[in-house]
Design a protein around this motif. Structure first.
Motif, PDB file in Angstrom:
ATOM      1  N   GLY A  28       0.812  -1.211   0.000  1.00  0.00           N
ATOM      2  CA  GLY A  28       0.000   0.000   0.000  1.00  0.00           C
ATOM      3  C   GLY A  28       0.844   1.258   0.000  1.00  0.00           C
ATOM      4  O   GLY A  28       0.593   2.193  -0.765  1.00  0.00           O
ATOM      5  N   ASN A  46      -4.785  -2.265  -0.825  1.00  0.00           N
ATOM      6  CA  ASN A  46      -3.677  -2.707   0.021  1.00  0.00           C
ATOM      7  C   ASN A  46      -3.611  -1.925   1.326  1.00  0.00           C
ATOM      8  O   ASN A  46      -3.233  -2.479   2.371  1.00  0.00           O
ATOM      9  N   LEU A  47      -3.988  -0.653   1.291  1.00  0.00           N
ATOM     10  CA  LEU A  47      -4.037   0.107   2.542  1.00  0.00           C
ATOM     11  C   LEU A  47      -5.132  -0.418   3.468  1.00  0.00           C
ATOM     12  O   LEU A  47      -5.020  -0.290   4.693  1.00  0.00           O
TER      13      LEU A  47
END
Length: 270
Positions: free
Chosen positions: A178, A215-216
């Motif tokens: 991320g 992804n974060l």
């Protein structure tokens, strides 16, 4: 000035994102994370060097990898920097002093950092020779693991080494990916000017934003699972800055202002 103070000074010059979270870590863990960050920044500066061709970059990166693989408890900073003297005046200080950063970490965890940096240098050499050609999302996943997801795994190992903190390793990979995806969005125009694009074929900026936010979301889960302590204090800051950066990029700005950074850091450390 001792090595710890030298490391923090160089860290402050090279990263406003990571200087603060590293500088607040407790003794022992601070040296380990600073060592890891600076070793990886050393090879990152080779990968991104504007005046070196891809073949030379790959040669330097593989030399650094071999140096790290040959290290032991009696190794000197000079041994880590074997073969780099040729590039004095070309490579930045953080790269030329990689041997000092490698020896900053506590002895009981230093070999894990050397191993992670050596492996990353080899992977960077591969991507350099490939001219960072990313055609598919699978290629992007491979690249973001190579240079960042693996860092998430290393951090998990450092938390466990320091105080036994357990983490989800898949989410740790997402944490690294991320942060890297945010960097890709932020640097996209600059990368294009040097003839490189980390966007898969057919992707637009909105697609990379989607990839970064997915992804974060894993990074969110990773961070929320951490108990109160140094790992949580560390992870909150770069994660908050990553979200803040995506938000300003979506508004058409180039990056966070210094005031924005300080406000987000204060928010993350309350």
């Amino acid at each position: 000035m001792n090595l710890r103070h030298h490391a923090l000074a160089v860290l402050k010059e090279t990263s406003r994102t990571f200087y603060i979270p590293i500088s607040i870590l407790p003794a022992g863990l601070l040296e380990a994370v600073a060592s890891a960050y600076l070793c990886m920044r050393a090879i990152d500066e080779v990968e991104d060097h504007p005046d070196l061709d891809t073949v030379t970059k790959a040669r330097i990166l593989r030399q650094i990898s071999l140096n790290l693989q040959g290290m032991g408890e009696k190794s000197t900073p000079e041994a880590f920097a074997n073969g780099l003297a040729t590039y004095k005046g070309i490579l930045p200080e953080v790269s030329l002093r990689v041997g000092e950063w490698a020896l900053l970490a506590p002895e009981s965890i230093a070999p894990r950092i050397w191993d992670a940096t050596a492996a990353m240098a080899d992977r960077m050499a591969y991507w350099s020779e490939r001219n960072w050609l990313i055609e598919t999302e699978a290629d992007l996943d491979q690249y973001t693991f190579s240079v960042a997801g693996a860092v998430g795994l290393l951090l998990s190992d450092l938390w466990a080494w320091f105080d036994g903190t357990e983490t989800n390793r898949s989410q740790a990979i997402g944490f690294g990916r991320g942060l890297q995806a945010v960097n890709i969005v932020r640097n996209h125009r600059e990368d294009q000017r040097r003839g490189v694009s980390f966007f898969p074929q057919g992707w637009e900026v909105k697609d990379m934003h989607r990839y970064a936010r997915y992804n974060l979301s894993l990074a969110d889960q990773y961070t929320k699972s951490l108990p109160a302590g140094p790992a949580l204090n560390f992870c909150r800051i770069p994660l908050t800055l990553a979200y803040g950066t995506l938000d300003v990029l979506a508004l058409g700005k180039e990056k966070l202002s210094r005031n924005d950074v300080m406000a987000l850091v204060n928010q993350a450390t309350r």
